[in-house]
Every structure is written in structure tokens, then in C-alpha cells.
Design a protein around this motif. Structure first.
Motif, PDB file in Angstrom:
ATOM      1  N   UNK A   1       0.827  -1.212   0.000  1.00 49.98           N
ATOM      2  CA  UNK A   1       0.000   0.000   0.000  1.00 49.98           C
ATOM      3  C   UNK A   1       0.856   1.256   0.000  1.00 49.98           C
ATOM      4  N   UNK A   2       1.933   1.252   0.792  1.00 48.69           N
ATOM      5  CA  UNK A   2       2.766   2.437   0.895  1.00 48.69           C
ATOM      6  C   UNK A   2       3.687   2.661  -0.286  1.00 48.69           C
ATOM      7  N   UNK A   3       3.981   1.601  -1.004  1.00 49.55           N
ATOM      8  CA  UNK A   3       4.923   1.711  -2.128  1.00 49.55           C
ATOM      9  C   UNK A   3       4.284   1.226  -3.426  1.00 49.55           C
ATOM     10  N   UNK A   4       2.982   1.497  -3.552  1.00 48.74           N
ATOM     11  CA  UNK A   4       2.294   0.963  -4.738  1.00 48.74           C
ATOM     12  C   UNK A   4       2.800   1.595  -6.033  1.00 48.74           C
TER      13      UNK A   4
ATOM     14  N   UNK B   1      -6.311  -6.429   0.792  1.00 49.87           N
ATOM     15  CA  UNK B   1      -7.224  -5.449   1.384  1.00 49.87           C
ATOM     16  C   UNK B   1      -7.954  -4.755   0.249  1.00 49.87           C
ATOM     17  N   UNK B   2      -9.065  -4.137   0.549  1.00 49.56           N
ATOM     18  CA  UNK B   2      -9.875  -3.540  -0.503  1.00 49.56           C
ATOM     19  C   UNK B   2      -9.165  -2.374  -1.190  1.00 49.56           C
ATOM     20  N   UNK B   3      -8.192  -1.766  -0.503  1.00 48.06           N
ATOM     21  CA  UNK B   3      -7.547  -0.586  -1.062  1.00 48.06           C
ATOM     22  C   UNK B   3      -6.178  -0.854  -1.669  1.00 48.06           C
TER      23      UNK B   3
ATOM     24  N   UNK C   1       5.431 -11.014  -9.421  1.00 48.37           N
ATOM     25  CA  UNK C   1       6.821 -10.615  -9.212  1.00 48.37           C
ATOM     26  C   UNK C   1       6.926  -9.159  -8.776  1.00 48.37           C
ATOM     27  N   UNK C   2       6.063  -8.311  -9.317  1.00 46.72           N
ATOM     28  CA  UNK C   2       6.088  -6.897  -8.940  1.00 46.72           C
ATOM     29  C   UNK C   2       5.748  -6.725  -7.467  1.00 46.72           C
ATOM     30  N   UNK C   3       4.759  -7.464  -6.992  1.00 50.55           N
ATOM     31  CA  UNK C   3       4.399  -7.394  -5.580  1.00 50.55           C
ATOM     32  C   UNK C   3       5.485  -7.997  -4.694  1.00 50.55           C
ATOM     33  N   UNK C   4       6.097  -9.078  -5.155  1.00 46.63           N
ATOM     34  CA  UNK C   4       7.161  -9.702  -4.375  1.00 46.63           C
ATOM     35  C   UNK C   4       8.342  -8.760  -4.190  1.00 46.63           C
ATOM     36  N   UNK C   5       8.708  -8.040  -5.227  1.00 42.85           N
ATOM     37  CA  UNK C   5       9.845  -7.128  -5.150  1.00 42.85           C
ATOM     38  C   UNK C   5       9.653  -6.103  -4.037  1.00 42.85           C
TER      39      UNK C   5
END
Length: 259
Positions: A159-162, A256-258, A177-181
Motif C-alpha cells: 500500500x505504501x509503495x504501490x 485489502x480492498x484498497x 513478481x512486482x508485488x514480491x519485489x
């Protein structure tokens, strides 16, 4: 096994009850005074009171149930499943408020079930039997803690680094992979409590399994051996829990929804 001395344990009397009330009030007062809550409210203070009262009532009930269940295979299995269900609900609701919370069952069940099954099949634990309850409870508790910490830290980081996630997607990385990074480093911090406990055992803390066996009359060598097993089993269980939780977050299965 040596007989348990009557003066090695805390006496269950009115003095102990008063001490418990005072400690609970102290914890509540400090939490309220310093507003130890995300929104600077008194919500955490109420949670402290609720947690303390629930712990007393639940342990009283559980003590009676365990005394009955340990002698009956069906009752024992039912009690262990109840422990797992409560852990799943607790972990899931700590991570997210939406309908994906039940996926927390996966990182709790997957590492714990094979360990307990292997211990039973090798004869190290017997069913029915009293030992299977604390061992399973310790492992489920460790998996719960690791799942909550990994899930919350991973989702907070996403959430903080989307913007970084979107940048990675724009470069052609798959969504997983993008989320894992972004989330991997934060989620891995969930292993720190187990690592610190294992590194400092005997030097800073004397864990419950070790102390409990000493009080029950076991030799220091026996107590130490069991405690080493518990700590290493917890490391294995929590490592799998963190890895699976991170995978669920990366695949947007637990979210989470956001985010």
C-alpha cells in the motif's frame, strides 16, 4: 520423573488473583495513558482488558476440556481443530477486514499439520495423549504470529509503495513478481522474533517448555533437548508460514480492498 514440589509453582489463591488484577490494571493504565493505538484513541486499552478477562475465562474452560479430551481420540482431534479454527480467524482478521481473511488457514495448516503427523507416526507423540496439545498449540501459535506479521507488513508495504509496484508492472514484470519485489523484505521481518528467541535461548530467556519440564521434574538435559526441538520446529513452521503468506499477498489472493 521426580515428584513436583508444591513450592515450585505459583500458589493458586487470593493473593495471586489480586496480583493478576493489579497487573492487568497496570497494563491498561499505561496503554490508555500513552494512547498506544494507531488512531491515538483508547481502543487498545479496552482490548487489553478484554484480552485479560478472556484469557482467564478461556483457560479455565480449556483446562476442563483438555482433562476430558486427552483420553479420547475424537475429543482430542476436535479440540485441536478448534485451536486451528480460532488461530485462522484471529490471523485472518488481523491481516484484512474483507472476505479473503480465511486464506490465513493455509499458512497455518500447511506447516503445522505435517510436523504433528510425523511426530505421531514416529511415536514421539501419542494420540490420545496430553503432550500433543501443548506441542500443537505452540506450533499453531508460532504459525499464527508469523502469518499475522508477514501479512500485515507485506500489505502495508504494498500500500505504501504501490507506485513502485506500478513501475515494475510498466517494465513488464508479472503482477506476482512486482508485488514480491516490494513486499518480500518487509514480510521477512516476521521471522525476527523466532530467530531472536532461538539465538538468545538460555542467555536472555528461559522458554516455557524448558521451565515447565524442569518444574515437572525432568532433568536439565531432557528439558533442554525438548526446548531445542520446539525452537527448531518453530523456525521451520514459521519460515513456511511467512513464505506462504507472502505468496498469497503477491498473488492478490490475500488482500485489502484498497490495495
Amino acid at each position: 520423573m521426580l515428584p513436583l514440589a508444591a513450592d515450585t509453582l505459583l500458589p493458586v489463591n487470593a493473593t495471586l488473583a489480586v496480583a493478576l488484577v493489579v497487573l492487568l490494571l497496570a497494563a491498561t493504565a499505561v496503554t490508555a495513558l500513552f494512547r498506544l493505538a494507531p488512531d491515538e484513541s483508547y481502543g487498545r486499552a479496552r482490548e487489553v482488558v478484554t484480552a485479560g478477562v478472556r484469557a482467564a475465562l478461556q483457560l479455565a474452560a480449556v483446562s476442563l476440556v483438555i482433562g476430558w479430551a486427552v483420553h479420547r481420540t475424537a475429543g482430542l482431534i476436535g479440540f485441536l481443530l478448534l485451536m486451528f479454527a480460532v488461530a485462522t480467524r484471529t490471523a485472518g482478521r488481523r491481516i484484512t477486514g474483507n472476505g479473503t481473511w480465511w486464506w490465513a488457514a493455509l499458512p497455518i495448516a500447511v506447516p503445522v499439520a505435517p510436523v504433528i503427523t510425523a511426530l505421531v507416526l514416529t511415536g514421539l507423540l501419542t494420540v490420545p495423549g496430553i503432550a500433543v496439545v501443548p506441542v500443537t498449540g505452540i506450533l499453531i501459535g508460532g504459525a499464527l504470529t508469523a502469518t499475522v506479521l508477514a501479512g500485515r507488513r507485506a500489505l502495508d508495504e504494498v500500500a505504501g509503495r504501490y507506485g513502485e509496484v506500478e513501475a515494475a508492472l510498466s517494465l513488464g514484470l508479472p503482477p506476482r513478481d512486482a508485488h514480491l519485489e516490494v513486499a518480500r523484505g518487509a514480510a521477512s521481518d516476521a521471522l525476527l522474533p523466532a530467530l531472536d528467541q532461538t539465538r538468545t535461548v538460555g542467555l536472555v530467556t528461559l522458554p516455557g517448555a524448558f521451565v515447565g519440564m524442569l518444574l515437572a521434574g525432568a532433568s536439565p538435559v531432557q528439558a533442554g533437548t525438548v526446548q531445542v526441538f520446539v525452537l527448531i520446529a518453530l523456525l521451520a513452521v514459521e519460515a513456511v508460514s511467512v513464505a506462504l503468506t507472502l505468496e498469497l499477498v503477491a498473488r492478490r489472493i490475500l488482500h485489502r480492498t484498497d490495495t
